[in-house]
Design a protein around this motif. Sequence first.
Motif, PDB file in Angstrom:
ATOM      1  N   LEU A 107       9.109   6.097  -0.743  1.00 42.54           N
ATOM      2  CA  LEU A 107       7.686   5.779  -0.767  1.00 42.54           C
ATOM      3  C   LEU A 107       6.906   6.996  -1.210  1.00 42.54           C
ATOM      4  CD1 LEU A 107       7.446   4.231   2.809  1.00 42.54           C
ATOM      5  CD2 LEU A 107       7.828   2.985   0.686  1.00 42.54           C
ATOM      6  N   LYS A 149      -7.913  -2.608  10.715  1.00 45.00           N
ATOM      7  CA  LYS A 149      -9.183  -2.175  10.126  1.00 45.00           C
ATOM      8  C   LYS A 149      -9.714  -0.916  10.820  1.00 45.00           C
ATOM      9  CE  LYS A 149     -10.622  -6.633   8.303  1.00 45.00           C
ATOM     10  NZ  LYS A 149     -11.545  -7.768   8.384  1.00 45.00           N
ATOM     11  N   GLU A 180       5.465  -4.264  -0.753  1.00 43.88           N
ATOM     12  CA  GLU A 180       4.230  -3.934  -1.471  1.00 43.88           C
ATOM     13  C   GLU A 180       4.037  -4.879  -2.653  1.00 43.88           C
ATOM     14  OE1 GLU A 180       6.718  -1.931  -0.822  1.00 43.88           O
ATOM     15  OE2 GLU A 180       5.985  -0.380   0.532  1.00 43.88           O
ATOM     16  N   ALA A 211      -1.136  -0.646   5.990  1.00 43.37           N
ATOM     17  CA  ALA A 211      -0.634  -0.176   4.694  1.00 43.37           C
ATOM     18  C   ALA A 211      -1.327  -0.936   3.559  1.00 43.37           C
ATOM     19  CB  ALA A 211       0.878  -0.343   4.624  1.00 43.37           C
ATOM     20  N   ALA A 212      -1.453  -2.257   3.712  1.00 44.71           N
ATOM     21  CA  ALA A 212      -2.096  -3.048   2.657  1.00 44.71           C
ATOM     22  C   ALA A 212      -3.565  -2.662   2.506  1.00 44.71           C
ATOM     23  CB  ALA A 212      -1.967  -4.540   2.971  1.00 44.71           C
ATOM     24  N   LEU A 213      -4.260  -2.503   3.626  1.00 46.88           N
ATOM     25  CA  LEU A 213      -5.708  -2.204   3.558  1.00 46.88           C
ATOM     26  C   LEU A 213      -5.983  -0.823   2.975  1.00 46.88           C
ATOM     27  CD1 LEU A 213      -6.944  -3.607   7.016  1.00 46.88           C
ATOM     28  CD2 LEU A 213      -7.135  -4.694   4.776  1.00 46.88           C
ATOM     29  N   GLY A 238      -3.871   0.642   0.835  1.00 44.74           N
ATOM     30  CA  GLY A 238      -3.153   0.779  -0.430  1.00 44.74           C
ATOM     31  C   GLY A 238      -1.969   1.728  -0.353  1.00 44.74           C
ATOM     32  N   MET A 239      -1.347   1.795   0.821  1.00 46.07           N
ATOM     33  CA  MET A 239      -0.181   2.671   0.974  1.00 46.07           C
ATOM     34  C   MET A 239       1.108   1.851   0.940  1.00 46.07           C
ATOM     35  SD  MET A 239      -0.958   5.500   3.876  1.00 46.07           S
ATOM     36  CE  MET A 239      -2.532   5.521   4.685  1.00 46.07           C
ATOM     37  N   GLY A 240       2.193   2.558   0.640  1.00 49.95           N
ATOM     38  CA  GLY A 240       3.511   1.956   0.768  1.00 49.95           C
ATOM     39  C   GLY A 240       3.904   1.923   2.230  1.00 49.95           C
ATOM     40  N   GLN A 241       4.929   1.111   2.541  1.00 49.76           N
ATOM     41  CA  GLN A 241       5.317   0.958   3.940  1.00 49.76           C
ATOM     42  C   GLN A 241       6.828   1.019   4.107  1.00 49.76           C
ATOM     43  OE1 GLN A 241       3.424  -2.883   4.402  1.00 49.76           O
ATOM     44  NE2 GLN A 241       5.392  -3.960   4.340  1.00 49.76           N
ATOM     45  N   GLN A 248       1.958  -2.967   8.727  1.00 48.82           N
ATOM     46  CA  GLN A 248       1.953  -3.541   7.384  1.00 48.82           C
ATOM     47  C   GLN A 248       0.527  -3.830   6.929  1.00 48.82           C
ATOM     48  OE1 GLN A 248       3.872  -4.240   9.985  1.00 48.82           O
ATOM     49  NE2 GLN A 248       5.605  -5.553   9.502  1.00 48.82           N
ATOM     50  N   MET A 249      -0.300  -4.342   7.860  1.00 45.44           N
ATOM     51  CA  MET A 249      -1.697  -4.645   7.493  1.00 45.44           C
ATOM     52  C   MET A 249      -2.439  -3.360   7.145  1.00 45.44           C
ATOM     53  SD  MET A 249      -2.744  -7.602  10.190  1.00 45.44           S
ATOM     54  CE  MET A 249      -2.443  -9.338   9.767  1.00 45.44           C
ATOM     55  N   GLN A 277       2.846  -6.717  13.043  1.00 44.58           N
ATOM     56  CA  GLN A 277       1.904  -6.873  11.924  1.00 44.58           C
ATOM     57  C   GLN A 277       1.093  -5.633  11.588  1.00 44.58           C
ATOM     58  OE1 GLN A 277      -0.805  -9.999  13.075  1.00 44.58           O
ATOM     59  NE2 GLN A 277       0.782 -11.562  13.193  1.00 44.58           N
ATOM     60  N   LEU A 324      -5.223  -7.622  12.882  1.00 44.62           N
ATOM     61  CA  LEU A 324      -6.024  -7.350  11.683  1.00 44.62           C
ATOM     62  C   LEU A 324      -7.173  -6.388  12.006  1.00 44.62           C
ATOM     63  CD1 LEU A 324      -6.541  -8.019   8.670  1.00 44.62           C
ATOM     64  CD2 LEU A 324      -7.997  -9.906   9.430  1.00 44.62           C
ATOM     65  N   ARG A 327       1.108  -8.015   5.025  1.00 48.65           N
ATOM     66  CA  ARG A 327       0.380  -7.458   3.866  1.00 48.65           C
ATOM     67  C   ARG A 327      -0.420  -8.564   3.195  1.00 48.65           C
ATOM     68  NH1 ARG A 327       2.175  -1.963   2.023  1.00 48.65           N
ATOM     69  NH2 ARG A 327       0.626  -1.997   0.368  1.00 48.65           N
ATOM     70  N   ALA A 377      -3.444  -9.338   5.307  1.00 48.04           N
ATOM     71  CA  ALA A 377      -4.484  -8.301   5.200  1.00 48.04           C
ATOM     72  C   ALA A 377      -5.201  -8.384   3.859  1.00 48.04           C
ATOM     73  CB  ALA A 377      -3.873  -6.925   5.414  1.00 48.04           C
ATOM     74  N   THR A 404       9.015  -0.122   6.850  1.00 51.64           N
ATOM     75  CA  THR A 404       9.026  -0.821   8.138  1.00 51.64           C
ATOM     76  C   THR A 404      10.416  -0.785   8.761  1.00 51.64           C
ATOM     77  OG1 THR A 404       9.392  -2.858   6.901  1.00 51.64           O
ATOM     78  CG2 THR A 404       7.136  -2.407   7.575  1.00 51.64           C
ATOM     79  N   LEU A 451       4.141   1.782  -5.349  1.00 52.67           N
ATOM     80  CA  LEU A 451       4.095   2.578  -4.114  1.00 52.67           C
ATOM     81  C   LEU A 451       5.476   2.862  -3.559  1.00 52.67           C
ATOM     82  CD1 LEU A 451       1.234   0.556  -2.368  1.00 52.67           C
ATOM     83  CD2 LEU A 451       1.039   2.854  -3.347  1.00 52.67           C
TER      84      LEU A 451
END
Lengths: 249, 313
Positions: free
Chosen positions: A168, A99, B71, A132-134, A136-139, A129-130, A126, A95, B101, B104, A141, B175
Amino acid sequence: MKVLVAVKRVIDYNVKVRVKPDNTGVDLANVKMAMNPFCEIAVEEAVRLKEKGVASEIVVVSIGPKACQEQIRTALALGADRGIHIETDEEVQSLEAAKLLKSVVEKEEPKLVILGKQSIDSDNNQTGQMLAALTGMGQGTFASEVVVDGENVNVTREVDGGLMTVALKLPAVITTDLRLNEPRYASLPNIMKAKKKPLDNMSPADLGVELAPRLSTLKVEAPASRQAGVKVADVAELVDKLKNEAKVI
Amino acid sequence: MSILVIAEHDNSELKQATLNVVAAAKAIGGDIDVLVAGENCGAVGEAAAKADGVSKVLVADNAVYGHFLGENLGELVAEVGNSYSHILAAAGTVGKDFMPRVAALLDVAQVSDIMRVESEDTFVRPIYAGNAIATVKSTDSIKVITVRPTAFDPVAEEGGSATVEALDIVKDAGLSQFVSEELAKSDRPDLASAGIVVSGGRGMQNGENFKMLEQVADLLGAAVGASRAAVDAGFVPNDMQVGQTGKIVAPQLYIAVGISGAIQHLAGMSDSKVIAAINKDEEAPIFQVADYGLVADLFEAVPQLEEELKKVL
Ligand SMILES: Cc1cc2nc3c(=O)[nH]c(=O)nc-3n(C[C@H](O)[C@H](O)[C@H](O)COP(=O)(O)OP(=O)(O)OC[C@H]3O[C@@H](n4cnc5c(N)ncnc54)[C@H](O)[C@@H]3O)c2cc1C
């Protein structure tokens, strides 16, 4: 298009891992370290995108102690243009890594971020994906094919049932699987050239991220070891043992 | 404590892995709800309601969840899971995709691929390709966890009578979009949960030769697996890879044919109850973990194996 690649320094995959006698972790003293194999695939993919004229610049970033610069230099020798080293001697969990990478993404504004799907030390799977979420992007994997198409990227993913392709919006995060490509070796002239490529150094604090691990490792043990069994003389004996001794068929 | 288990399914059937994850949830203790997110997945919700130990099933049935895009699932699970103490999913490619996700978005750590529950906040998981086993404690208020299904005996499929509730939450992150899929079609059991697995490696030499293994597998009702080298060489598709970075299996019987036994391969199969290996190199590391080792040329041994099995089965 700018591509950001994250690489991690890990124990070389050929090294036999040994747990420390005091059960606090694994023994990394005098052990060969290398770039995580999935990160090598990430660097290779970025370099191929540049060779195809899709990527214009490749920035490689690594988080960890001073020695990580070796892996950044390796990536530069393979074709990345410049490096960023986020230096810390602390343990960095997924995480926090995400960040830190997020703040690099905010500064660099890459169209594509490529990471390995997992590192072979923590085996977490992880960080991409983390991130991408933080952000706001697509992923995409576990990628086995990446095709950039205008403002989109099509990613074919290795999934439990076979293969799955997703489209994406760019910017996007991609994490690599084994079949994406076969990484090249760095040539000696390129290793020499890499020494002159720019490498920025910064701390987590410079990026405004405080390291605050949420997981603590209470102990690390060796796995229960299997005993080697017996050698059988022929197929008939094998079948007999499986049926009458092990009773599994 | 209240635990949310995210069901693994294909919109028509509940996957067995979900029952293994419910077992892990039981080991943590507390109320267990199951979230089924998919498209036209009502039957899955009904099946989940029958699983032993489940109190409530939540069904989010919408086209945006039809292909399990990380997503969209990430946003849904982060919202629904917010009021639980634990969120659990199987460590398959769907769970591995969306769960980080969720973590996070909730600003918590994820504990990946747990193989044992020590207490509500302490879990055991493999690291370094299973060469070390770590006990980790989470200090987060919500624990986001992926579970290694083979490490937990599944709860009973029948016997429960949970209530089923429809959830009207539609999260389209906008997305990503599904384009296509190529799913392996096979009448054989699912590799990850099969009772017997017959795997081939580089020694098989080509994809055509895997037919020999398939014939043996069909006699045994087994699934067919492979090493990374066999997948990389294009003998068989990626979904057959067993190992650290492929599928984790723990069948009653694992038969490794023409596989050397690299640590990355062992990471995916060394919890099998019985391991048999056929390899022409008597020094091959696979023999150090095999209960029964046969030093032989596989091109002779596998056809013989088929004949011998026909005699006794
Ligand atoms: C990051 C990373 C991740 C990896 N993940 C995985 C993973 O998930 N799964 C995995 O399997 N590997 C994985 N690997 C690869 C692993 O390190 C090995 O390279 C791989 O497992 C070797 O496959 P193999 O045993 O089929 O091939 P080899 O090591 O080449 O072995 C072939 C064997 O076949 C035997 N053989 C050949 N011909 C015959 C014959 N006629 N009769 C009998 N025996 C014969 C040989 O004696 C030999 O032992 C990974 C590697 C890396 C770096």
